[in-house]
Scaffold this active site. Structure first.
Site, PDB file in Angstrom:
ATOM      1  N   SER A 156       0.801  -1.229   0.000  1.00 38.46           N
ATOM      2  CA  SER A 156       0.000   0.000   0.000  1.00 38.46           C
ATOM      3  C   SER A 156       0.827   1.270   0.000  1.00 38.46           C
ATOM      4  O   SER A 156       0.271   2.362  -0.074  1.00 38.46           O
ATOM      5  CB  SER A 156      -0.945  -0.001   1.210  1.00 38.46           C
ATOM      6  OG  SER A 156      -0.203  -0.052   2.405  1.00 38.46           O
TER       7      SER A 156
ATOM      8  N   LYS B 283      -6.778   3.391   8.380  1.00 38.29           N
ATOM      9  CA  LYS B 283      -5.886   4.404   7.813  1.00 38.29           C
ATOM     10  C   LYS B 283      -6.524   5.796   7.846  1.00 38.29           C
ATOM     11  O   LYS B 283      -5.850   6.793   8.142  1.00 38.29           O
ATOM     12  CB  LYS B 283      -5.502   4.025   6.387  1.00 38.29           C
ATOM     13  CG  LYS B 283      -4.613   2.785   6.318  1.00 38.29           C
ATOM     14  CD  LYS B 283      -4.337   2.359   4.886  1.00 38.29           C
ATOM     15  CE  LYS B 283      -3.431   1.132   4.857  1.00 38.29           C
ATOM     16  NZ  LYS B 283      -3.164   0.645   3.499  1.00 38.29           N
TER      17      LYS B 283
END
Length: 797
Positions: free
Chosen positions: A694, A737
């Site tokens: 990511s 996140k």
């Protein structure tokens, strides 16, 4: 002048006759009869010229060892000849003195004749007389130990040291060599020393043997006494009507028959009672069977608690105990609603597949463990916590075999027994911390426990009877799902707890943490109040975490400071703590939002630094990626990666570099530097391992910023995987996140377009404060993240 006589020899095998001993001999033996007849013939007048004859019949008894005659024997007189009961003829000989066996001679009869020279003994000195007294006392003690009372008087009358020493010849505990040594020893003192030493050793052995005999006798008497008393007690209890049977075994039988056990359990228990009745009281197996029966009888086989079907009340209980965590609350309410519907419809409640198996996964401090107790309270069930952290033995789950010493049921069975019902809420805490070694894999044993298709017939190794776990609500907590085996995770319904928003932390701090810490600090309600602004600043600037443990410790620290100041008369209660007062209690903040710093001190104030988002074991977190180019003259070429990056993350850096080399011209980037100068990508903190795809867009943005000289906006964070064609691919952990970006003070977040559905799980108040941009290509990321080209910042040489 020595006394020498011609005497017939009487050989003696395996024994020795000392002076003073009176010994019977069997006249049916040829050598004995020949010696006695020869001695009698001489005593009746047969003489040998030059040799003085003896007035009584005498023989020389000589020990014979391994066919060899000893050099010394004992002169003995014939005292009596007769028959013993049974008709056997015997002769009784009395030992008189020691004599050396000399040369052979001639005499009447068939016996062997030798010249016997009387041995001269050395008289006892003062030490010998003292030893004689000691030896006499020891001999009397031995006679008393052995119960030979008729010899005590005879020994008491003896005073001669030599005669006392020769008493050892009657000792059965001396062997042939020892008696021969006594026969050969002419020094009376030395003879007494040897006899005293050997007799003392025998007396010590007698004392030990007597002690053991007494102990054994006492033990036997005690067992017999207990046996008789138990039988008498059973008879008394039977007469009083307290027992239907006649003993403890019948008591177990009546307990099993009167207990409400399932049929298969009753059959197994009665079989063990039958075995107990056939087992001896001294057998250890009886204790094992009794322990097993006690365990079975204490299990709540048919006991269940009634669920609380007031759905609104159950939801109120959950909301009162915990703020947020809507996913798990909804799942429990759904479970209760379905059971209530089945009750209203008249369906059978309970049985196979009627329980629930939930896995609560999330960072530390979000309330996974405490949530289990709240769920049990809301459902009206018993609650049991089973700590699995560090468990490495499969027997901890399935139990030990009954053949092992100290065998116990597994933790699941013990939890049911402790709860006292067959439908409790069992919290399997820290299931991701279970290990495996040579004793087995506990996670493999949990496969049956947590499988709704199988756990209605769970079989513990200790109980060895089927136990129905299908109505139990299992809650498993974990911080990281990666360490849980796939088959075990597949059996649980996963509920992810991604952490709290700042608003939720303020609510938790005000309604839960502060009242609890006030009580622990000895303060009353209202003595200290923390405003919402103070709690918000604690959550944002003093503790940056997914849970509330650090916030709890911080609040406790504030209360300790206030308590100390009150004790020193520097403050008076009540005290109100606002956001501006925290510096005096906690010092300066540890975590300041990056966007709130001056432009010159921000990490992204120079080209080549971008802000990414990651998920760790402690929840979501921001991740900075730094890139630099080496000098053309002194630096090398190629790509250097630092920061403990995993293989997937290293591949992401290679993909980002390859994409910019192939497509950089389209993005108006000076890609020529990528071939001529070395590239270094670093991801702080360097001591923390990192991996995952990511960070691809973050690395690409950092390299693009470095090449273009345009800085990355300080309030922009991004996440997503990059392909070689510039596509932004989906990743996981979007909710965690975004919560991390919100905690860090970010305003704009870039996520993959295909992760847009994940925004539904993000709290509305977080989305309201973030500008989230779903993107599909790297070009869109660069347009959003890089500062305008009209205000470039010169990159470092």
């Amino acid at each position: 002048m020595t006394d020498t006589r011609l005497l017939p020899v009487l050989p003696l095998d395996s024994d020795v006759v000392l002076p003073g001993m009176v010994v019977p001999f069997d006249l049916t033996e040829a050598e004995t009869r020949a010696a006695v007849e020869s001695a009698q013939a001489k005593s009746q007048g047969v003489t040998v010229p030059g040799i003085r004859t003896a007035p009584k019949a005498e023989v020389l008894i000589v020990p014979r060892v391994d066919g060899e005659y000893a050099e010394m024997g004992t002169v003995a007189t014939v005292e009596r000849i007769g028959r013993v009961p049974g008709g056997k003829a015997v002769v009784v000989l009395r030992g008189l003195r020691r004599a050396h066996a000399g040369a052979t001679g001639d005499g009447p009869g068939a016996a062997r004749w030798v010249h016997a020279e009387t041995a001269v003994e050395l008289p006892a000195d003062e030490q010998g007389k003292q030893l004689a007294g000691e030896y006499k006392a020891v001999v009397l003690s031995v006679l008393q130990q052995r119960g030979v009372w008729q010899m005590l008087d005879a020994v008491q009358e003896l005073e001669d040291p030599s005669a006392l020493a020769d008493l050892a010849g009657n000792a059965p505990y001396l062997d042939l060599e020892q008696k021969l040594e006594l026969l050969r020893t002419l020094d009376v003192t030395a003879r007494l020393e040897k006899a005293l030493e050997w007799t003392r050793e025998h007396l010590a052995e007698l004392e030990v043997t007597d002690t053991i005999r007494k102990d054994v006798a006492e033990g036997m008497e005690k067992q017999q006494k207990e046996f008789l008393l138990r039988r008498q007690l059973e008879a008394i209890r039977k007469e009083l009507g307290e027992l239907d049977g006649s003993g403890e075994d019948d008591d177990y039988r009546s307990r099993v028959e009167s207990a409400e056990l399932p049929e298969h359990v009753r059959k197994a228990a009665l079989a063990e009672v039958d075995k107990l009745e056939r087992t001896s009281d001294q057998s250890p197996e009886g204790g094992w069977i009794r322990t097993w029966l006690d365990t079975v009888l204490e299990m709540p086989w048919n006991t269940t608690t009634e669920d609380a079907y007031d759905i609104a009340e159950a939801r109120a209980v959950l909301d009162t105990d915990h703020a947020g965590l809507d996913d798990v609350k909804e799942r429990i309410i759904e479970y209760l609603a379905v059971r209530k519907r089945r009750v209203d419809a008249g369906a059978v409640v309970g049985g196979r597949r009627s329980g629930a198996v939930l896995a609560l996964a999330g960072p530390p401090g979000v309330g996974k463990t405490s949530l289990g107790e709240s769920i049990a309270k809301a459902m009206g069930r018993k609650f049991v916590r089973v700590a699995l952290g560090g468990i490495r033995d499969e027997a901890e789950i399935r139990g030990h075999r009954r053949t092992y010493v100290g065998a116990l049921p597994g933790r699941v069975v013990r939890a049911i027994k402790e709860a006292g019902s067959m439908n409790p809420v069992v919290l399997l805490d820290e299931i991701d911390k279970v290990g495996a070694d040579y004793r087995g894999d506990p996670t493999a044993a949990l496969l049956e426990v947590l499988d709704p298709e199988q756990n209605h017939t769970f079989r513990d190794h200790y109980l060895e009877v089927e136990l129905d776990l299908s109505d139990v609500v299992f809650l498993a907590t974990a911080n990281a799902l990666e360490t849980i085996p796939g088959p075990l995770l597949d059996r649980m319904e996963l509920v992810t707890l991604d952490g709290y928003t700042e608003h939720e932390k303020v609510t938790i701090g005000r309604d839960h943490l502060l009242p609890r810490e006030l009580e622990r600090a000895g303060l009353a309600e209202g003595d200290v109040t923390l405003t919402d602004a103070a709690l918000s600043r604690i959550a944002a600037e003093y503790t940056r975490e997914a849970g509330v443990r650090a916030a709890n410790r911080t609040i406790a620290k504030v209360l300790r400071k206030i308590t100390t100041k009150v004790a020193l008369n520097e403050l008076e209660l009540p005290v109100a703590v606002d956001a501006g007062d925290l510096d005096a209690y906690l010092g300066r903040p540890r975590h300041l939002p990056e966007s709130s710093l001056p432009a010159s001190t921000q990490r992204t104030s120079i080209p080549g630094v971008a802000t990414g988002l990651a998920v760790t074991g402690a929840g979501g977190d921001v991740l900075y990626v730094e890139a630099s180019l080496s000098d053309k003259e002194t630096g090398g070429t190629g790509l250097s990666l630092t920061g403990q990056l995993g293989e997937v993350m290293k591949e992401s850096a290679q993909i980002a570099l390859s994409y910019l080399r192939s497509r950089g011209a389209e993005l108006e980037l000076p890609v020529g530097d990528l071939a001529e100068r070395g590239i270094h990508i670093h991801v702080p903190a360097g001591a923390v391992p990192k991996d995952g795809p990511s960070a691809g867009v973050t690395m690409t943005t950092a390299l693009a910023s470095l090449l273009s000289g345009r800085v990355v906006r300080a309030d922009v964070a991004m996440t997503g995987e990059v392909s070689l064609t510039g596509r932004v691919l989906p990743i996981g952990g979007v909710k965690q996140k975004l919560l991390a970006a919100h905690r860090a003070g970010m305003k704009t977040v870039v996520i993959p377009q295909r992760n847009e559905p994940d925004l539904d799980d993000v709290p509305a108040e977080v989305l309201a404060e973030l500008d989230v941009h779903p993107v599909a290509s790297v070009r869109e990321v660069l347009e959003l993240a890089l500062a305008p080209a009209a205000t470039p910042v010169k990159q470092a040489a």
